[in-house]
Enzyme design. Structure first.
Site, PDB file in Angstrom:
ATOM      1  N   SER A  12       0.860  -1.175   0.000  1.00  0.00           N
ATOM      2  CA  SER A  12       0.000   0.000   0.000  1.00  0.00           C
ATOM      3  C   SER A  12       0.897   1.226   0.000  1.00  0.00           C
ATOM      4  CB  SER A  12      -0.958   0.010   1.196  1.00  0.00           C
ATOM      5  OG  SER A  12      -0.257  -0.118   2.428  1.00  0.00           O
ATOM      6  N   GLU A  14       1.051   5.587   0.703  1.00  0.00           N
ATOM      7  CA  GLU A  14       0.392   6.752   1.304  1.00  0.00           C
ATOM      8  C   GLU A  14       0.712   7.998   0.497  1.00  0.00           C
ATOM      9  OE1 GLU A  14       0.268   7.510   5.686  1.00  0.00           O
ATOM     10  OE2 GLU A  14       1.389   9.321   5.125  1.00  0.00           O
ATOM     11  N   ASP A 106      -2.293  14.906  15.228  1.00  0.00           N
ATOM     12  CA  ASP A 106      -1.389  15.838  15.900  1.00  0.00           C
ATOM     13  C   ASP A 106      -2.111  17.137  16.230  1.00  0.00           C
ATOM     14  OD1 ASP A 106       0.790  14.079  15.640  1.00  0.00           O
ATOM     15  OD2 ASP A 106       1.203  14.808  13.615  1.00  0.00           O
ATOM     16  N   PHE A 215      12.056  15.210  10.963  1.00  0.00           N
ATOM     17  CA  PHE A 215      10.795  14.480  11.160  1.00  0.00           C
ATOM     18  C   PHE A 215      10.983  13.373  12.183  1.00  0.00           C
ATOM     19  CE2 PHE A 215       7.400  11.661   8.994  1.00  0.00           C
ATOM     20  CZ  PHE A 215       6.443  12.097   9.892  1.00  0.00           C
ATOM     21  N   HIS A 264       3.651  -0.934   3.961  1.00  0.00           N
ATOM     22  CA  HIS A 264       3.012   0.349   3.653  1.00  0.00           C
ATOM     23  C   HIS A 264       4.124   1.364   3.409  1.00  0.00           C
ATOM     24  CE1 HIS A 264      -0.347   3.211   3.834  1.00  0.00           C
ATOM     25  NE2 HIS A 264       0.407   3.994   4.598  1.00  0.00           N
TER      26      HIS A 264
END
Length: 296
Positions: A12, A14, A106, A215, A264
């Site tokens: 998958s 994103e 968030d 990040f 993913h």
């Protein structure tokens, strides 16, 4: 380590919704590039408080209509009432979406602490239970191999994951990590805690090492020292790109050897890295039959 096509995990990808016309073209290029790899589904993120709701919906509808892919819509608890949040889910269902990635979310930009809306869902577990009351969705939730930054401990974070699964989630997708042993230890700990739902590893091919470090610091994902050295020694952008492909493809191959059946990939709407990672581990692209229509 080579793996056969039969042993390849399902995929998958994103994506995030575009904010500009140029971003829309980049998203559609991502879909065109990656759809021929036959993903089980793709997901589209959702901004805090629904800040990207319209763009998310347009992106989802375009992917469904033109690429004929299964799409998972993200949904968070931030800045909305329960009814407003569930109406987004109903809207997904009207578009034909049967998968939702349910997250607490968030805090909005400029805030450091999550504060539930007075009439909203206070946690991802509550959101999952609410979604179960309005539709027959396949629900994925977030999981954190190195614990969520706000968790009191790794054990309490796994307890929270179990609450989300017990509320009705059918799978969990992890935050990115770079050491497969971190994931495998986490998977074992989840099993020991009684979690039987699949734990899907989230893989981040590194587009920009410096940005990734920022990040990673925010989400408490560790970056091995050897990666610092390796990217520091990458003399050209081309060398850094090949390094990124090698790292992510080796992760996927190693995870498949440990019985992982689905991965993913976080694409950051950069399809080339994700595509080359998948090709490196054995995927072969098939022609993409597009329906008529415009770009997202």
């Amino acid at each position: 380590m080579a793996i056969t096509r039969k042993a390849l995990p399902s995929l998958s990808f994103e994506f995030f919704p575009p904010t500009t016309p140029e971003g829309g073209l980049r998203l559609w290029r991502s879909v065109e590039r990656l759809a021929p790899l036959g993903p089980q589904y793709v997901s589209v993120t959702y901004g805090a408080g629904g800040t990207t709701r319209d763009r998310t919906n347009v992106a989802i509808q375009t992917i469904i209509d033109r690429a004929r892919l299964n799409v998972a819509g993200h949904l968070t608890c931030v800045g909305a009432t329960r009814e407003e949040t569930l109406e987004v889910a109903r809207g997904y269902a009207r578009m034909g979406v049967r998968r939702i990635v349910a997250l607490r979310g968030d805090p909005p930009k400029g805030e450091t602490v999550f504060t539930p809306h007075p009439e909203g869902f206070a946690s991802a577990a509550e959101l999952v239970a609410g979604l179960r009351s309005v539709g027959d969705f396949e629900i994925a939730v977030g999981a954190y191999p190195e614990a969520h930054p706000e968790a009191a401990s790794a054990a309490s974070d796994i307890d929270n994951l179990k609450r989300k699964i017990d509320a009705g989630a059918s799978t969990a997708i992890t935050q990115f990590f770079f050491d497969n042993e971190v994931f495998l230890r986490f998977r074992d700990a989840c099993a020991k805690a009684g979690i039987t739902a699949p734990i899907v590893p989230g893989i981040l091919p590194v587009e920009n090492f410096g940005k990734m470090l920022n990040f990673a610091a925010r989400c408490h994902a560790s970056v091995p020292e050897w990666m610092h050295r390796a990217f520091g020694n990458a003399a050209t952008p081309e060398a850094a790109y090949l390094l990124s492909v090698a790292i992510a493809s080796e992760q996927c191959t190693g995870l498949a050897a440990e019985g992982v059946e689905h991965v993913h990939l976080y694409t950051l709407n950069n399809p080339d890295l994700a595509f080359d990672v998948c090709r490196a581990i054995g995927y072969v692209a098939a022609p993409l039959a597009l329906a008529k229509g415009g770009a997202a």
